[in-house]
Design an enzyme around this catalytic site. Structure first.
Site, PDB file in Angstrom:
ATOM      1  N   ASP A 180      23.115   7.836 -22.142  1.00 27.00           N
ATOM      2  CA  ASP A 180      24.321   8.216 -21.419  1.00 27.00           C
ATOM      3  C   ASP A 180      23.881   8.668 -20.024  1.00 27.00           C
ATOM      4  O   ASP A 180      22.687   8.891 -19.784  1.00 27.00           O
ATOM      5  CB  ASP A 180      25.027   9.342 -22.179  1.00 27.00           C
ATOM      6  CG  ASP A 180      26.175   9.946 -21.409  1.00 27.00           C
ATOM      7  OD1 ASP A 180      27.057   9.186 -20.974  1.00 27.00           O
ATOM      8  OD2 ASP A 180      26.185  11.182 -21.234  1.00 27.00           O
ATOM      9  N   ASP A 232      24.788  13.659 -24.639  1.00 29.67           N
ATOM     10  CA  ASP A 232      24.935  15.113 -24.555  1.00 29.67           C
ATOM     11  C   ASP A 232      26.220  15.657 -25.136  1.00 29.67           C
ATOM     12  O   ASP A 232      26.387  16.878 -25.200  1.00 29.67           O
ATOM     13  CB  ASP A 232      24.871  15.540 -23.085  1.00 29.67           C
ATOM     14  CG  ASP A 232      26.117  15.118 -22.318  1.00 29.67           C
ATOM     15  OD1 ASP A 232      26.906  15.991 -21.916  1.00 29.67           O
ATOM     16  OD2 ASP A 232      26.307  13.906 -22.131  1.00 29.67           O
ATOM     17  N   ASP A 267      26.186  10.928 -17.302  1.00 28.59           N
ATOM     18  CA  ASP A 267      26.669  12.256 -16.907  1.00 28.59           C
ATOM     19  C   ASP A 267      26.365  13.294 -17.979  1.00 28.59           C
ATOM     20  O   ASP A 267      26.751  13.135 -19.138  1.00 28.59           O
ATOM     21  CB  ASP A 267      28.184  12.228 -16.671  1.00 28.59           C
ATOM     22  CG  ASP A 267      28.576  11.282 -15.556  1.00 28.59           C
ATOM     23  OD1 ASP A 267      27.956  11.349 -14.489  1.00 28.59           O
ATOM     24  OD2 ASP A 267      29.499  10.469 -15.756  1.00 28.59           O
TER      25      ASP A 267
END
Length: 218
Positions: A7, A167, A9
């Site tokens: 991922d 995250d 961001d």
């Protein structure tokens, strides 16, 4: 060697400050009050259309398609002008990527951020060459947590074993839906407690990542 999909961001880069600035610049054009960084960070994760929907909803609006598109275009104008002015790579992330690349890992990106902005961010930070594939939020009709983008990124690596690193709740749900082992970065934009997110391993600093990924292969 196996493949790994990241991922963007909240996983590789702390991009919330630039997203926050672009939202507030877009709002300022119509005389609206700004949001705090914490508020905007809480809206991140499901892609730009959902970000804009959450911004407008927080202002008490139930926008029609035209209003939503207008605000999204205004946001993207400001964001794409310089998506790394306030953004930073997480400590150790570049070194971890280069270490994995040197070991022969194939690396892909799967993000809900639009493809062009994602590519520009990687390029601005000098790490674009480490990625074999990029699947952005506008590359397919589906966005995470639908597994289709992650499956597309994994397929582009043409490796039998692919791991996913993210995250957030969105990333955990995407990995679970795609049937991939998931490494959770605990210092990103997650809302829920760590134990509420399905994961196979977790790390708080990217220095830990290469060893963790090797452990997940065992």
């Amino acid at each position: 060697m196996p493949g790994v999909v990241f991922d963007l961001d909240g996983t590789l880069v702390h991009s919330a400050p630039d997203i926050h600035a672009a939202v507030n610049r877009a709002l300022a054009e119509e005389g609206a009050e700004p949001f705090s960084l914490a508020e905007i960070t809480g809206f991140i994760g499901n892609g730009v259309p959902v970000l804009i929907k959450r911004v407008l909803a927080a202002r008490g609006e139930t926008p029609d398609g035209h209003r939503h598109a207008e605000m999204q275009d205004r946001f993207m104008k400001h964001y794409e002008a310089d998506p790394t002015a306030l953004t930073s790579v997480y400590p150790g992330a570049e070194a971890a990527l280069r270490h994995l690349h040197s070991e022969g890992w194939r690396i892909a990106l799967c993000t809900n951020k639009p493809y062009a902005a994602s590519r520009q961010i990687l390029s601005n930070f000098g790490i674009l060459d480490l990625f074999d594939a990029i699947v952005g939020g506008d590359c397919l009709p589906q966005r995470k947590p639908d597994p289709a983008p992650l499956r597309a990124a994994a397929a582009a690596l043409t490796e039998e074993v692919v791991l996913y690193v993210g995250d957030s709740e969105v990333d955990a749900a995407t990995a679970e839906a795609a049937g991939l082992r998931f490494a959770l970065f605990t210092e990103g934009y997650r809302h829920a407690p760590v134990h509420d997110l399905p994961h196979h391993g977790l790390f708080s600093h990217h220095d830990e990542l290469p060893d963790l990924l090797r452990h997940l292969l065992a």
